[in-house]
Structure formats: structure tokens, C-alpha cells
Design an enzyme around this catalytic site. Structure first.
Site, PDB file in Angstrom:
ATOM      1  N   LYS A  83      43.344  11.417 -30.268  1.00 57.98           N
ATOM      2  CA  LYS A  83      43.086   9.732 -29.910  1.00 57.98           C
ATOM      3  C   LYS A  83      43.876  10.038 -29.052  1.00 57.98           C
ATOM      4  O   LYS A  83      44.403   9.283 -29.133  1.00 57.98           O
ATOM      5  CB  LYS A  83      43.327   9.573 -31.828  1.00 57.98           C
ATOM      6  CG  LYS A  83      42.543  10.508 -32.812  1.00 57.98           C
ATOM      7  CD  LYS A  83      42.931   9.763 -34.041  1.00 57.98           C
ATOM      8  CE  LYS A  83      42.471  11.055 -35.590  1.00 57.98           C
ATOM      9  NZ  LYS A  83      40.673  10.552 -35.336  1.00 57.98           N
ATOM     10  N   CYS A 135      37.381   4.774 -35.588  1.00 58.75           N
ATOM     11  CA  CYS A 135      38.975   5.512 -36.146  1.00 58.75           C
ATOM     12  C   CYS A 135      39.456   4.134 -37.176  1.00 58.75           C
ATOM     13  O   CYS A 135      39.968   3.600 -36.311  1.00 58.75           O
ATOM     14  CB  CYS A 135      40.437   6.319 -35.483  1.00 58.75           C
ATOM     15  SG  CYS A 135      41.433   6.707 -36.229  1.00 58.75           S
ATOM     16  N   MET A 158      40.661  10.844 -42.986  1.00 63.59           N
ATOM     17  CA  MET A 158      40.692   9.227 -42.294  1.00 63.59           C
ATOM     18  C   MET A 158      39.919   8.215 -43.749  1.00 63.59           C
ATOM     19  O   MET A 158      39.071   7.873 -43.891  1.00 63.59           O
ATOM     20  CB  MET A 158      39.056  10.210 -41.587  1.00 63.59           C
ATOM     21  CG  MET A 158      38.716  11.535 -40.576  1.00 63.59           C
ATOM     22  SD  MET A 158      37.707  12.943 -42.472  1.00 63.59           S
ATOM     23  CE  MET A 158      36.776  12.116 -42.469  1.00 63.59           C
TER      24      MET A 158
END
Length: 397
Positions: A70, A104, A319
Site C-alpha cells: 500500500k 484504505c 479491512m
């Protein structure tokens, strides 16, 4: 022998929630990488170490999982009444691809800390002690997020006794509020239905099937299925799913056909170009299980079990953006999530995931037959792991 020298770019390696990534200030990037496009994507791919045919990302900063591949780019906000603009890039591991289609939620917990420490937040907004309220503009999804960052003696406090399942060590608690994750101009349920039937063609040894689904846009586009319809209990861990290539192929097919029905893509082929969204998750009733860390989760500890896939693999925890979808769906009667809860819909829900449990709360309301959500809140933590410069070959972009 000619060679291209490496360049160095100021960067910070941070954990946020159960993810970690490489954080940049926009103005620290090479000039042609300060705007969206091929140069920026190529730079981030080289930083992370993708594409890697070995799926290890050995020659980069990535950790060879969706949770650790990420990148984040931050800048002083261009939006009124916001402090920082937050742009998230999910980097594919074995492909030359950066997905900008979603947020995210886990790394969001680290955005406020980075912004304060790097001078992106007005010093007047930072108390000597207490919590700094950092107003984040999430550029990928055009939403507001509020991070409550603990401050001690004028500096970000990272250590503490808050424990987050999926993270080994305790740290300081950071409350994250996802404000109006579905605004009035959007459809929370893109088909207009709280539940739908999704037709999926045969995949390998799996016959064509019709699955009951809840497809929701909240936090991140998510497709919920019943664990039992897939032949699961809802208590599965990573190895139960990720070592089964046939099952993963079925999940990817479900994801593709769900994306089409949600209107996220125009044809099935486009699903391969949109790996980060939508997410696929399956739900089951509250059942006892032993988490990946050996923690015994009792049925009475949770309201339901949820397992979710990210970038083609079962996630090791949950998540943050998917937790927003779970919390929202749990508060709305009739969704597959609320149906899995013995007591029905609830404003606060604690769910089991492979690493343990997570509590999330959602404020929802129905107006003229349409559902909306005012806010979804959860607690995470964040910590700087390393800061300095990341180096890449000068011709990488």
C-alpha cells in the site's frame, strides 16, 4: 558499464490498523510524480517492488500481501474545513498496476498522525494534551473522515495499552469517524434492493449458481454472501481459503459479476482492472472459533462472524472500509449482515474475523424509503515504523 544512479525520496513507513504502507508528502515526490499518471504509478510500483513474478516483493518495501502492498500520498487540503488530502494507492503484487478506486480504512488511522508530524495540520489545531481532531478529505472516494489523534506534550502519542486484534503489540487508540460514507446523491444499495439474487456461471468444479447477496456502497463497495451458501461455516481462517485455488477462482468470479450488477464496471473483462473494489465478504451466525493467533473467541463474545477477501485473498483480519460496510449493513433490517445477527439489526455490532473481534457503530436512518448513514465509527491504532528516504533507480518512472 553504464548505470543509472538511485534517487532518494523522503518517505515514512507506517502501520495503520492492521495494514502498513509507505507514506509520502505530495511535495516531496519528484515533480512529474506529483500529478496522477503513468510516472506516479511507475514510481510507486518500484517503491513497493512490483510487479514481482515471485510474489515476494523482495526488491521493494511491500510485504507481499494486500495489507502490506500500500501507498499513501498526503497534502495540505484544498477542501474548505479540512486539514489534509489523503490519496491511497493499492499496489498489485504480481502485476504492473496501482488501483486508485477505493480507500484504505486501516491506513486512515495513520493519516492524522503523519499529517500532524509533517506540518500538514495548522499548529493552532493541535492541543498540548488531549486529542487533535484531524479533518481528512479522502480523495479516492471524495469523503470526509475524522481522526481523533492522541496528543501528549504537543506531540503525537503512539504508544499505549489499546489492543487491536490482528496487531501483535498494543498502542495508542485512534478513533476514526467515517462521516456520511454514503451521501444523499448516491445509492447505498445500487440495485435499489437490500438483498438480490446474483447469477454466477460455472467455475471449474463449481456449478453455475444463484446466490443471495447484499450489495452495498458504504466505506467501500462490498458484496455480502451467506457462508452456508458457499459451503462454509463463517469461522474459516486464511489457510482454509487461500490454499484453495478453485475457491479463490469462484470468489473472483462472484466479485466480477457482482461488480457488473453494482454498475461499477461495464463488462466482465473490466473487473481485472479494478482489483481493489468491490470487496467480497461472507457472513455467518456467532460461533466459537480459535483465531489465527490462538485466541479463543466465544460465541457470546460476538454478534456474528464475517470473513472478507481483499485483492483475491482472504484478509488476515478485516479491512477498515469493509468494517464500515459491515457496521452500516448491521444497522439496516433485512440485509444479510443483520439477518446473521440473532437479535436482528443493531447500531453497534461486534463481529469475529480471522484474527479476533472488532466493534463498529453506525448511525443510519431511512428517509422516504431510502437508507443513508450519518457516521460510522471504530477504533484503530497507528505507529511510525521507519522514516527517512526510500531509494529507487532514477529511470523507474
Amino acid at each position: 558499464m553504464k548505470h543509472v544512479p538511485q534517487i532518494k525520496i523522503p518517505a515514512t513507513y507506517m502501520r495503520g490498523g492492521t495494514s502498513k504502507g509507505v507514506f509520502f508528502s505530495l511535495t516531496d515526490l519528484p515533480e512529474k510524480c506529483q500529478v496522477a499518471g503513468e510516472a506516479r504509478d511507475n514510481m510507486l510500483l518500484r517503491v513497493i517492488g512490483s510487479p514481482d513474478a515471485y510474489s515476494k516483493q523482495t526488491d521493494g518495501m511491500g510485504g507481499a500481501t494486500s495489507s502490506t502492498s500500500k501507498t499513501v500520498i498526503l497534502a495540505k487540503s484544498q477542501q474548505a474545513d479540512h486539514d489534509v488530502d489523503y490519496l491511497f494507492g493499492q499496489v498489485a503484487i504480481d502485476k504492473a498496476f496501482v488501483d486508485w478506486s477505493g480507500n484504505c480504512g486501516n491506513l486512515t488511522a495513520a493519516v492524522g498522525s503523519f499529517a500532524i508530524s509533517n506540518g500538514l495540520v495548522d499548529a493552532k489545531r493541535i492541543p498540548e494534551n488531549g486529542h487533535a481532531i484531524v479533518r481528512i478529505w479522502q480523495k479516492n472516494i471524495q469523503k470526509t473522515i475524522i481522526a481523533h489523534v492522541p496528543i501528549t506534550k504537543g506531540e503525537v502519542q503512539e504508544t499505549g495499552d489499546f489492543e487491536l486484534d490482528g496487531v501483535t503489540f498494543p498502542a495508542a487508540e485512534v478513533q476514526v469517524d467515517f462521516v456520511a460514507p454514503v451521501d444523499s446523491s448516491e445509492a447505498m444499495f445500487p440495485t435499489g434492493n437490500i438483498t438480490d439474487m446474483l447469477d454466477v456461471p460455472a467455475v471449474g468444479e463449481f456449478s453455475a449458481a444463484r446466490y443471495s447477496v447484499t450489495m452495498i456502497n458504504a466505506g467501500i463497495p462490498t458484496i455480502f454472501l451467506n457462508a452456508a451458501d458457499l459451503g462454509y461455516k463463517g469461522t474459516e481462517l486464511q489457510d482454509d481459503i487461500n490454499n484453495d485455488e478453485k475457491a479463490l477462482a469462484r470468489f473472483e468470479t462472484i466479485r466480477a459479476y457482482g461488480a457488473l450488477k453494482m454498475g461499477l464496471i461495464d463488462n466482465i473483462e473490466q473487473a481485472a482492472e479494478r482489483q481493489h473494489t468491490p470487496k467480497v465478504a461472507f457472513v455467518g451466525a456467532s460461533k466459537a472459533y480459535v483465531s489465527s493467533s490462538g485466541k479463543h473467541v466465544k460465541a457470546d463474545d460476538i454478534d456474528l462472524n464475517v470473513r472478507a477477501l481483499s485483492m483475491g485473498k482472504l484478509h488476515h483480519a478485516m479491512m477498515g472500509t469493509a468494517a464500515v460496510a459491515i457496521g452500516t449493513a448491521a444497522a439496516i433490517p433485512g440485509t444479510l449482515v443483520s439477518q446473521a445477527i440473532a437479535t436482528g439489526s443493531t447500531q453497534f455490532v461486534t463481529f469475529g474475523h480471522p484474527s479476533g473481534t472488532l466493534k463498529v457503530g453506525a448511525e443510519t436512518k431511512e428517509v422516504n424509503g431510502l437508507w443513508t448513514v450519518n457516521k460510522v465509527s471504530m477504533s484503530r491504532s497507528a505507529r511510525v515504523l521507519m522514516e527517512g528516504w526510500v531509494r529507487i533507480p532514477g529511470d523507474s518512472f
